[in-house]
Design an enzyme around this catalytic site. Structure first.
Site, PDB file in Angstrom:
ATOM      1  N   CYS A   1      69.409  28.738 103.644  1.00 48.83           N
ATOM      2  CA  CYS A   1      68.812  29.864 104.368  1.00 48.83           C
ATOM      3  C   CYS A   1      67.351  30.085 103.986  1.00 48.83           C
ATOM      4  O   CYS A   1      66.722  31.019 104.456  1.00 48.83           O
ATOM      5  CB  CYS A   1      69.618  31.135 104.192  1.00 48.83           C
ATOM      6  SG  CYS A   1      69.638  31.728 102.509  1.00 48.83           S
TER       7      CYS A   1
ATOM      8  N   GLY B   1      69.132  29.425  98.857  1.00 47.86           N
ATOM      9  CA  GLY B   1      67.908  30.186  99.114  1.00 47.86           C
ATOM     10  C   GLY B   1      66.758  29.383  98.535  1.00 47.86           C
ATOM     11  O   GLY B   1      66.315  29.589  97.409  1.00 47.86           O
TER      12      GLY B   1
ATOM     13  N   ARG C   1      68.373  39.607 106.393  1.00 47.59           N
ATOM     14  CA  ARG C   1      67.822  40.214 105.169  1.00 47.59           C
ATOM     15  C   ARG C   1      67.801  41.724 105.375  1.00 47.59           C
ATOM     16  O   ARG C   1      66.968  42.228 106.125  1.00 47.59           O
ATOM     17  CB  ARG C   1      66.391  39.739 104.943  1.00 47.59           C
ATOM     18  CG  ARG C   1      66.220  38.284 104.547  1.00 47.59           C
ATOM     19  CD  ARG C   1      64.733  38.011 104.419  1.00 47.59           C
ATOM     20  NE  ARG C   1      64.417  36.747 103.803  1.00 47.59           N
ATOM     21  CZ  ARG C   1      63.990  35.678 104.458  1.00 47.59           C
ATOM     22  NH1 ARG C   1      63.869  35.711 105.770  1.00 47.59           N
ATOM     23  NH2 ARG C   1      63.667  34.574 103.810  1.00 47.59           N
TER      24      ARG C   1
ATOM     25  N   ASP D   1      63.323  30.898  96.903  1.00 51.61           N
ATOM     26  CA  ASP D   1      63.352  31.272  95.499  1.00 51.61           C
ATOM     27  C   ASP D   1      63.691  30.090  94.608  1.00 51.61           C
ATOM     28  O   ASP D   1      63.165  29.960  93.510  1.00 51.61           O
ATOM     29  CB  ASP D   1      64.348  32.423  95.279  1.00 51.61           C
ATOM     30  CG  ASP D   1      63.676  33.762  95.550  1.00 51.61           C
ATOM     31  OD1 ASP D   1      62.576  33.975  95.018  1.00 51.61           O
ATOM     32  OD2 ASP D   1      64.231  34.570  96.314  1.00 51.61           O
TER      33      ASP D   1
ATOM     34  N   GLU E   1      69.806  30.555  94.289  1.00 55.04           N
ATOM     35  CA  GLU E   1      68.350  30.699  94.299  1.00 55.04           C
ATOM     36  C   GLU E   1      67.734  30.466  92.924  1.00 55.04           C
ATOM     37  O   GLU E   1      66.516  30.535  92.768  1.00 55.04           O
ATOM     38  CB  GLU E   1      67.969  32.120  94.747  1.00 55.04           C
ATOM     39  CG  GLU E   1      68.424  32.436  96.153  1.00 55.04           C
ATOM     40  CD  GLU E   1      68.081  33.854  96.545  1.00 55.04           C
ATOM     41  OE1 GLU E   1      67.084  34.062  97.234  1.00 55.04           O
ATOM     42  OE2 GLU E   1      68.837  34.768  96.150  1.00 55.04           O
TER      43      GLU E   1
ATOM     44  N   ARG F   1      72.958  39.687 104.034  1.00 54.37           N
ATOM     45  CA  ARG F   1      72.586  39.661 102.620  1.00 54.37           C
ATOM     46  C   ARG F   1      72.327  41.083 102.139  1.00 54.37           C
ATOM     47  O   ARG F   1      71.527  41.807 102.763  1.00 54.37           O
ATOM     48  CB  ARG F   1      71.333  38.823 102.418  1.00 54.37           C
ATOM     49  CG  ARG F   1      70.984  38.820 100.945  1.00 54.37           C
ATOM     50  CD  ARG F   1      69.793  38.035 100.638  1.00 54.37           C
ATOM     51  NE  ARG F   1      68.565  38.703 101.012  1.00 54.37           N
ATOM     52  CZ  ARG F   1      67.384  38.109 100.942  1.00 54.37           C
ATOM     53  NH1 ARG F   1      67.319  36.847 100.571  1.00 54.37           N
ATOM     54  NH2 ARG F   1      66.305  38.765 101.250  1.00 54.37           N
TER      55      ARG F   1
ATOM     56  N   HIS G   1      55.283  37.292 102.256  1.00 57.07           N
ATOM     57  CA  HIS G   1      55.751  38.309 103.198  1.00 57.07           C
ATOM     58  C   HIS G   1      55.184  38.055 104.595  1.00 57.07           C
ATOM     59  O   HIS G   1      55.913  38.023 105.587  1.00 57.07           O
ATOM     60  CB  HIS G   1      55.330  39.694 102.683  1.00 57.07           C
ATOM     61  CG  HIS G   1      55.718  40.816 103.582  1.00 57.07           C
ATOM     62  ND1 HIS G   1      54.888  41.286 104.566  1.00 57.07           N
ATOM     63  CD2 HIS G   1      56.863  41.531 103.674  1.00 57.07           C
ATOM     64  CE1 HIS G   1      55.506  42.260 105.210  1.00 57.07           C
ATOM     65  NE2 HIS G   1      56.702  42.436 104.679  1.00 57.07           N
TER      66      HIS G   1
HETATM   67  C1  PEP Z   1      65.250  32.343  99.685  1.00 56.06           C
HETATM   68  O1  PEP Z   1      64.902  32.689  98.568  1.00 56.06           O
HETATM   69  O2  PEP Z   1      65.248  31.163 100.071  1.00 56.06           O
HETATM   70  C2  PEP Z   1      65.673  33.350 100.676  1.00 56.06           C
HETATM   71  C3  PEP Z   1      66.146  32.990 101.857  1.00 56.06           C
HETATM   72  O3  PEP Z   1      65.489  34.652 100.323  1.00 56.06           O
HETATM   73  P1  PEP Z   1      64.085  35.398 100.429  1.00 56.06           P
HETATM   74  O4  PEP Z   1      63.125  34.518 101.109  1.00 56.06           O
HETATM   75  O5  PEP Z   1      64.350  36.641 101.143  1.00 56.06           O
HETATM   76  O6  PEP Z   1      63.780  35.623  98.971  1.00 56.06           O
HETATM   77 MG    MG Z   2      65.364  34.712  97.934  1.00 54.30          MG
END
Ligand code: PEP
Ligand code: MG
Length: 865
Positions: free
Chosen positions: A850, A785, A580, A788, A764, A636, A474
């Site tokens: 992303c 993604g 996001r 993840d 992801e 998203r 985070h």
């Molecule tokens: C990811 O998982 O790459 C993504 C962009 O989503 P987040 O980082 O919000 O999980």
């Molecule tokens: Mg993600």
């Protein structure tokens, strides 16, 4: 003997306007050897010499440290050739040839082995040198330096024994400076040095010049396996089997009188990139005197001297003809290498000799200016100019950085989570951070890890430090979004929130103490270190324009707020690739509504909370659509890792309780019930949409209503792209897509406007990658993604990787943090499979990335096929 004809060829000669090697043979001759050969081929005045190749080094180690057959004869022949060229013989009592011996690997490896100079001096040749130069003091000074250097580098006699002896000797004579020593003193000193050798090694200092030469060659090859060279290779990723070359070269002397000099120069200014000859020299000195800082060097050019208001004459003034020759040579070298060069030269009795040339190190802003200037001058192409710039270094130009000259006391190092440098007072809570910031003082927010409720503190902080969490935690993701420097996962930092301090080993840092973060290196530094603000020159814009002309990828921003969206556009983003939506609720005024929604015990409660959120969401999207005026915006739908949103403190329980018309106990119990053992693999992403359809319905409504509103007000069509997170199966996607389509029809019916939109998904999860065909039946686009996808492919938690990452890096299991630089082999293979299967099902399927890797040059760079 014809050296060139010998096979295998271990030795390459250079000098006198010719060479057996050339710049292209860098792997074989090492960087230094290849450039000496190249300069000789160009007809530049290079003291003759020869290079023992890196293959000798490999053969030496492959064969139990024995030299390959034929080497000795080739060295002898090459030495004879040098002798003939300079008209001196190695070991000759009257006119001795003296040599320098240096290492030279493919990549520059400073600190691997020091140079040995003046090799070939002994009790006999020193007298020859004295007679020939007419300067006995010079000869004995050279001899005592040689004994010291040779013993230190080759024979392993402790350096300080010679330093101490010199100190004692001067003390005995009552003099302070080396220059106060006479020729006789120096002769006596060489005697003392030789006694030290006798005492330490139980054998005399080698008088046989050939033994000296082979000793030095052996020391260079030996230094390849020294502890410091091995460490350097490990840090810089230099393979162990490259080996080093050895360069043996006739000595030239810059310290034989006032018609001698030595200097170092850059063909352009390495700090600013300005196209000016830049460098320093000293009259009557050896190369090491220029860099050692014992005497203050003088400027090369008159202009530089005047600019610095220095009254010591420049080379341009003291030796004008020589200066002109040097200028001609540097122009030729720069044109030949098509890059800024770092050169070393020596003037021996009025004759100029070139000792080295190589591509010069430079600051990022100098690199930028040099690349742009050289392309404009026609020396390189525009594409070459773009490729000359290290993209990661460009970050330096966009963020404040630490003043490179300022001292710093590094406390510990974490992950370089968000670039830039910041200094401020330590605060352990967002509230404290706000107080300090409100008082107008810079603040660094220090937390074990951050969560949405810290957002207001992160917002006012100059920088953020966490002791846990990886490159996609985070703290890292949010700080990068905000453009705040951040060091995450600094495991050595142990925070005691109650007592208001953190510790690193035995060092205590209290609330209010100053610390500095370098988010580009991960350094956590005690005290304030001055930072320098970046200055974006026109060169930056020019280079980016050329990059735009060459690139094939489109670039969109990751942005949630109007501020970020505006910044992104001003830097040329071609839309938003990831918004996001959960990040839109980090705001203190909104988080309670989101918590209400999450914690509501039934659908009615959730709908009530969602009704509060809808107008805020709609307004958010209106702003983004307006700012992006017609450019695509990918939104998203909600993907809150629940733990980031659940209330934790009693105060927060009470707050949510009052909003829900419930009791703190009930809220606490509900929050407890929602707690998950593995939130990253828990009730998040589209799973939330499956369980609670009303959440995504509200978001879809907000998007469509915003699109209609902006279309009506601006007259421009808006094409939202709605992205569903953490999809594993085609079935999930078809259920959710049907609901969004239904909502589109509903809003269309209400407003009378036709809606154009796309629904796509993030890839992801490994299952989604493997089943991409089935998913592409529904999805109109994929965005990888990779945060993840990396987490789920490796089975490594993005929040916890910090605790063992360094062990994996150290053991060489990871060459990079896989959350920072994409694992091309594993995660990359899943991406390839998904791309192929997705496009087979839906030709022309739009693909993007992303995850945070999208901002990592190595992850998105073109692969050689
Ligand atoms: C990811 O998982 O790459 C993504 C962009 O989503 P987040 O980082 O919000 O999980
Ligand atoms: Mg993600």
């Amino acid at each position: 003997m014809n050296i060139a004809a010998q096979k295998p060829k271990w030795v390459y000669s250079f000098g006198a306007g010719a060479a057996e090697g050339e710049a292209g043979l860098r792997n074989l001759l090492g960087g230094k050897g290849a450039n000496l050969a190249e300069m000789s081929n160009l007809g530049l005045p290079v003291p003759p010499g020869f290079t023992l190749t890196t293959e000798v080094c490999a053969a030496y180690y492959a064969n139990h440290k024995k030299y390959p057959d034929g080497l000795e004869a080739q060295v002898e022949a090459a030495l004879a050739q040098v002798s003939a060229q300079v008209g001196r013989r190695f070991g000759d009592p009257a006119k001795p040839l003296l040599l320098s011996v240096r290492s030279g690997a493919r990549a520059s490896m400073p600190g691997m082995m020091d140079t040995v100079l003046n090799l070939g001096l002994n009790d006999v040749t020193v007298a020859g040198l004295a007679a020939e130069s007419g300067d006995e003091r010079f000869a004995y000074d050279s001899y005592r330096r040689f004994i010291h250097m040779y013993c230190d580098v080759v024979l392993g006699v402790e350096h300080h024994l010679f330093e101490d002896a010199l100190g004692d000797f001067k003390h005995g004579l009552g003099v302070a400076l080396d220059t106060d020593l006479s020729a006789d003193d120096l002769r006596e000193l060489t005697g003392i040095y030789k006694e030290i050798v006798n005492r330490e090694l139980d054998e005399p200092f080698p008088q046989d010049v050939n033994a000296q030469l082979w000793g030095a060659i052996g020391a260079v090859f030996g230094s390849w396996e020294s502890a410091r060279a091995r460490t350097y290779r490990a840090i810089h990723g230099i393979p162990d089997d490259w080996g080093t070359a050895v360069n043996v070269q006739a000595m030239v002397f810059g310290n034989m009188g006032n018609d001698c000099a030595t200097g170092v120069a850059f063909t352009r200014n390495p700090s600013t990139g300005e196209n000016e000859f830049y460098g320093e020299y000293l009259v009557n000195a050896q190369g090491e005197d220029v860099v050692a800082g014992i005497r203050t060097p003088q400027y090369l050019t008159r202009a530089a001297r005047l600019a610095a208001q220095d009254d010591k004459p420049s080379l341009e003034e003291t030796m004008p003809a020589l200066f002109r020759e040097l200028c001609e040579i540097y122009h030729r070298l720069e044109a030949h290498y098509r890059d800024m060069q770092d050169i070393e030269f020596t003037v021996e009795r009025g004759k100029l000799w070139m000792l080295q040339t190589r591509s010069g190190k430079r600051t990022t802003s100098a690199a930028l200016r040099i690349a742009v200037d050289m392309a404009r001058e026609g020396l390189i192409t525009r594409n070459e100019a773009v490729l000359r710039i290290n993209p990661a270094a460009l970050d330096q130009l966009l963020h404040p950085s630490l003043d490179p000259d300022a001292p710093r006391a590094v406390l510990t190092r974490g992950l370089p989570a968000s670039p830039g440098a910041a200094t401020g007072e330590v605060a352990f809570t967002p509230e404290k951070a706000e107080q300090v910031a409100a008082a107008g003082r810079p603040v660094i927010l220090v937390r074990t890890e951050t969560s949405p409720e810290d957002i207001h503190g992160m917002h006012v902080a100059a920088g953020i430090l966490t002791s846990r969490g990886g490159m996609t935690s985070h703290a890292a993701v949010v700080a990068r979004g905000m453009g705040r420097p951040c060091v995450s996962g600094a495991g050595a930092v142990r925070i005691d929130y109650k007592a208001g301090f953190f510790m690193v080993d035995s060092q205590t840092v209290r609330e209010g103490d100053m610390i500095t973060l370098d988010g580009s290196s991960g350094d956590v530094i005690l005290g304030a270190v001055p930072t320098v603000q970046p200055e974006l020159s026109g060169d930056f814009g020019q280079l980016m324009e050329w990059a735009d002309g060459a690139r094939r990828l489109k670039v969109r921003a990751n942005a949630e707020t109007p501020e970020d969206a505006r910044t992104a556009r001003s830097f040329g983003a071609e839309g938003i690739g990831l918004c996001r939506t959960e990040h839109m609720f980090f705001d203190a005024g909104r988080i309670t509504a989101v918590r209400e929604m999450i914690l509501a015990s039934d659908e009615a409660g959730r709908r009530a909370a969602l009704a509060k959120i809808l107008p805020m969401q709609r307004q958010d999207f209106v702003s983004l659509f307006e700012i992006m005026s017609g450019l695509p915006v990918t939104i998203r739908l909600l993907d809150p890792p629940l733990h980031e949103f659940l209330p934790k403190s009693e105060e927060e329980f009470a707050q949510v309780a009052s909003a829900l018309n419930s009791s703190a106990e009930k809220v606490r119990a509900r929050a407890h019930a929602l707690e998950e053992s593995n939130p990253m693999l828990g009730h998040r992403g589209s799973r939330l949409g499956i369980s609670y359809p009303e959440i995504y319905e509200m978001q879809a409504r907000a998007i469509f209503e915003a699109a209609v509103q902006v279309k009506k007000s601006s007259g421009e069509d808006v094409h939202p792209e709605i992205m569903l997170p953490l999809i594993a199966t085609g079935k999930e996607l078809s259920i959710l897509k049907a609901r969004i389509d239904a909502m589109a029809r509903e809003v269309s019916g209400e407003t009378g406007e036709k809606l154009e939109y796309q629904i796509g998904t993030m890839i992801e999860l490994p299952r989604a990658a493997l089943r991409a065909g089935e998913i592409a039946e529904q999805a109109e686009f994929f965005s990888f993604g990779t945060n993840d996808l990396t987490q789920t492919t490796y089975g490594v938690s993005r929040d916890d990787s910090g605790s063992f990452l360094k062990d994996y890096l150290k053991a060489g299991i990871f060459s990079e943090d896989p959350f920072a630089s994409l694992d091309q082999e594993g995660v990359g293979e899943l991406i390839r499979i998904a791309a192929e299967r997705g496009r087979r099902q839906r030709p022309g399927l739009k693909l993007g990335i992303c995850g945070e890797h999208g901002g990592d040059p190595a992850s998105v760079g073109e692969q050689e096929t």
